[in-house]
Design a protein around this motif. Sequence first.
Motif, PDB file in Angstrom:
ATOM      1  N   ARG A  33      21.974  67.312 -34.662  1.00 56.05           N
ATOM      2  CA  ARG A  33      21.258  66.304 -34.365  1.00 56.05           C
ATOM      3  C   ARG A  33      19.447  67.471 -34.350  1.00 56.05           C
ATOM      4  NH1 ARG A  33      22.349  62.225 -31.171  1.00 56.05           N
ATOM      5  NH2 ARG A  33      24.077  63.617 -31.261  1.00 56.05           N
ATOM      6  N   LEU A  34      19.090  67.349 -33.396  1.00 60.14           N
ATOM      7  CA  LEU A  34      18.395  69.136 -33.044  1.00 60.14           C
ATOM      8  C   LEU A  34      18.121  69.317 -34.146  1.00 60.14           C
ATOM      9  CD1 LEU A  34      19.525  69.816 -29.653  1.00 60.14           C
ATOM     10  CD2 LEU A  34      17.485  68.368 -30.535  1.00 60.14           C
ATOM     11  N   LEU A  35      18.703  70.010 -35.167  1.00 58.63           N
ATOM     12  CA  LEU A  35      18.425  70.673 -36.019  1.00 58.63           C
ATOM     13  C   LEU A  35      18.005  69.825 -37.012  1.00 58.63           C
ATOM     14  CD1 LEU A  35      21.182  73.335 -36.355  1.00 58.63           C
ATOM     15  CD2 LEU A  35      18.465  74.189 -35.404  1.00 58.63           C
ATOM     16  N   ASP A  36      18.196  68.953 -37.240  1.00 60.34           N
ATOM     17  CA  ASP A  36      17.826  68.427 -38.360  1.00 60.34           C
ATOM     18  C   ASP A  36      16.176  68.190 -37.916  1.00 60.34           C
ATOM     19  OD1 ASP A  36      17.460  66.829 -40.879  1.00 60.34           O
ATOM     20  OD2 ASP A  36      17.457  64.918 -39.436  1.00 60.34           O
ATOM     21  N   CYS A  37      16.322  67.514 -37.282  1.00 60.07           N
ATOM     22  CA  CYS A  37      14.369  66.745 -36.108  1.00 60.07           C
ATOM     23  C   CYS A  37      13.643  68.318 -36.188  1.00 60.07           C
ATOM     24  CB  CYS A  37      14.302  66.386 -34.684  1.00 60.07           C
ATOM     25  SG  CYS A  37      12.653  66.124 -34.371  1.00 60.07           S
ATOM     26  N   ILE A  38      14.729  69.462 -36.092  1.00 59.73           N
ATOM     27  CA  ILE A  38      13.286  70.357 -36.286  1.00 59.73           C
ATOM     28  C   ILE A  38      12.779  71.087 -37.510  1.00 59.73           C
ATOM     29  CG2 ILE A  38      13.405  73.405 -36.390  1.00 59.73           C
ATOM     30  CD1 ILE A  38      15.119  72.782 -33.566  1.00 59.73           C
ATOM     31  N   SER A  39      13.614  70.384 -38.974  1.00 60.81           N
ATOM     32  CA  SER A  39      13.304  71.193 -40.412  1.00 60.81           C
ATOM     33  C   SER A  39      13.219  70.109 -41.189  1.00 60.81           C
ATOM     34  CB  SER A  39      14.193  71.185 -40.754  1.00 60.81           C
ATOM     35  OG  SER A  39      15.403  70.869 -40.669  1.00 60.81           O
ATOM     36  N   ASN A  40      13.307  68.733 -40.225  1.00 66.45           N
ATOM     37  CA  ASN A  40      12.479  67.735 -41.151  1.00 66.45           C
ATOM     38  C   ASN A  40      12.213  66.385 -40.358  1.00 66.45           C
ATOM     39  OD1 ASN A  40      14.522  67.964 -43.390  1.00 66.45           O
ATOM     40  ND2 ASN A  40      16.050  67.607 -42.361  1.00 66.45           N
ATOM     41  N   GLY A  41      11.783  66.586 -39.129  1.00 68.12           N
ATOM     42  CA  GLY A  41      11.235  66.207 -38.253  1.00 68.12           C
ATOM     43  C   GLY A  41       9.172  65.974 -39.082  1.00 68.12           C
ATOM     44  N   LYS A  42       8.561  65.114 -38.625  1.00 69.86           N
ATOM     45  CA  LYS A  42       7.056  65.003 -39.713  1.00 69.86           C
ATOM     46  C   LYS A  42       6.198  64.974 -38.107  1.00 69.86           C
ATOM     47  CE  LYS A  42       9.259  62.635 -43.151  1.00 69.86           C
ATOM     48  NZ  LYS A  42       8.872  63.800 -44.062  1.00 69.86           N
ATOM     49  N   LEU A  43       6.698  65.471 -37.145  1.00 69.75           N
ATOM     50  CA  LEU A  43       4.893  64.840 -36.040  1.00 69.75           C
ATOM     51  C   LEU A  43       5.552  66.511 -35.928  1.00 69.75           C
ATOM     52  CD1 LEU A  43       5.114  62.029 -34.190  1.00 69.75           C
ATOM     53  CD2 LEU A  43       3.648  62.385 -36.318  1.00 69.75           C
ATOM     54  N   ALA A  44       4.425  67.495 -35.300  1.00 72.39           N
ATOM     55  CA  ALA A  44       4.792  68.159 -34.877  1.00 72.39           C
ATOM     56  C   ALA A  44       5.362  68.088 -33.344  1.00 72.39           C
ATOM     57  CB  ALA A  44       3.838  69.653 -35.253  1.00 72.39           C
ATOM     58  N   GLU A  45       4.534  67.785 -32.333  1.00 69.90           N
ATOM     59  CA  GLU A  45       5.468  67.414 -30.841  1.00 69.90           C
ATOM     60  C   GLU A  45       7.022  67.169 -31.839  1.00 69.90           C
ATOM     61  OE1 GLU A  45       5.068  67.336 -27.050  1.00 69.90           O
ATOM     62  OE2 GLU A  45       4.022  68.168 -28.901  1.00 69.90           O
ATOM     63  N   ASP A  46       7.340  66.250 -32.697  1.00 69.36           N
ATOM     64  CA  ASP A  46       8.693  66.010 -31.838  1.00 69.36           C
ATOM     65  C   ASP A  46       9.349  67.459 -32.568  1.00 69.36           C
ATOM     66  OD1 ASP A  46       8.103  63.244 -31.437  1.00 69.36           O
ATOM     67  OD2 ASP A  46       8.792  62.889 -33.553  1.00 69.36           O
ATOM     68  N   ARG A  47       9.213  68.201 -33.361  1.00 67.75           N
ATOM     69  CA  ARG A  47      10.328  69.750 -33.572  1.00 67.75           C
ATOM     70  C   ARG A  47       9.708  70.345 -32.877  1.00 67.75           C
ATOM     71  NH1 ARG A  47       6.510  70.526 -38.882  1.00 67.75           N
ATOM     72  NH2 ARG A  47       6.380  72.951 -38.019  1.00 67.75           N
ATOM     73  N   PRO A  74      19.226  79.065 -40.638  1.00 68.62           N
ATOM     74  CA  PRO A  74      19.219  78.895 -41.691  1.00 68.62           C
ATOM     75  C   PRO A  74      17.574  77.908 -40.893  1.00 68.62           C
ATOM     76  CG  PRO A  74      20.872  78.715 -42.477  1.00 68.62           C
ATOM     77  CD  PRO A  74      21.327  78.995 -40.857  1.00 68.62           C
ATOM     78  N   VAL A  75      18.037  76.863 -40.353  1.00 67.67           N
ATOM     79  CA  VAL A  75      16.515  76.001 -39.885  1.00 67.67           C
ATOM     80  C   VAL A  75      15.877  76.763 -38.937  1.00 67.67           C
ATOM     81  CG1 VAL A  75      15.991  74.507 -38.419  1.00 67.67           C
ATOM     82  CG2 VAL A  75      18.170  74.180 -39.569  1.00 67.67           C
ATOM     83  N   LEU A  76      16.124  78.465 -37.888  1.00 62.65           N
ATOM     84  CA  LEU A  76      14.983  78.973 -37.415  1.00 62.65           C
ATOM     85  C   LEU A  76      14.605  80.037 -38.513  1.00 62.65           C
ATOM     86  CD1 LEU A  76      17.005  80.131 -34.406  1.00 62.65           C
ATOM     87  CD2 LEU A  76      15.422  78.296 -34.489  1.00 62.65           C
ATOM     88  N   LEU A  77      15.518  80.593 -39.845  1.00 61.24           N
ATOM     89  CA  LEU A  77      14.762  81.075 -40.990  1.00 61.24           C
ATOM     90  C   LEU A  77      12.999  80.241 -41.342  1.00 61.24           C
ATOM     91  CD1 LEU A  77      16.969  83.072 -42.551  1.00 61.24           C
ATOM     92  CD2 LEU A  77      15.505  84.615 -40.202  1.00 61.24           C
ATOM     93  N   GLY A  78      13.755  79.187 -41.577  1.00 63.31           N
ATOM     94  CA  GLY A  78      12.844  78.225 -42.087  1.00 63.31           C
ATOM     95  C   GLY A  78      11.477  78.325 -40.540  1.00 63.31           C
ATOM     96  N   VAL A  79      11.669  78.151 -39.957  1.00 62.60           N
ATOM     97  CA  VAL A  79      10.883  77.799 -38.979  1.00 62.60           C
ATOM     98  C   VAL A  79       9.434  79.066 -38.784  1.00 62.60           C
ATOM     99  CG1 VAL A  79      10.187  77.463 -36.357  1.00 62.60           C
ATOM    100  CG2 VAL A  79      11.932  76.244 -37.893  1.00 62.60           C
TER     101      VAL A  79
END
Length: 89
Positions: A33-47, A74-79
């Motif tokens: 869930r946290l990884l999903d929020c990091i990669s797909n979250g709309k608000l920068a603060e939420d991510r 993969p999520v961190l590489l995207g960040v």
Amino acid sequence: MKKMDLVSGYKGVVGLVFGNDHSSSTEDSYVERLLDCISNGKLAEDRRNAMAELQSVVAESHAAQLAFGEMGFPVLLGVLTERDDVEMV
């Protein structure tokens, strides 16, 4: 040493290395869930909040470390490739 002792010892080591069904299912879903929020979250603060929470959970739990190792790179590489948000990087 009895054969059963060897088998149970082997299962214990395998469970420690690869995780087992009941020890990490909660951590797996929470990390996911946290990884999903990091990669797909709309608000920068939420991510950013999800990233901070992920760091905390991984630091405290071996099962969360395993879950992160399975799903997180993969999520961190995207960040890192995003680079728009310096705080996230």
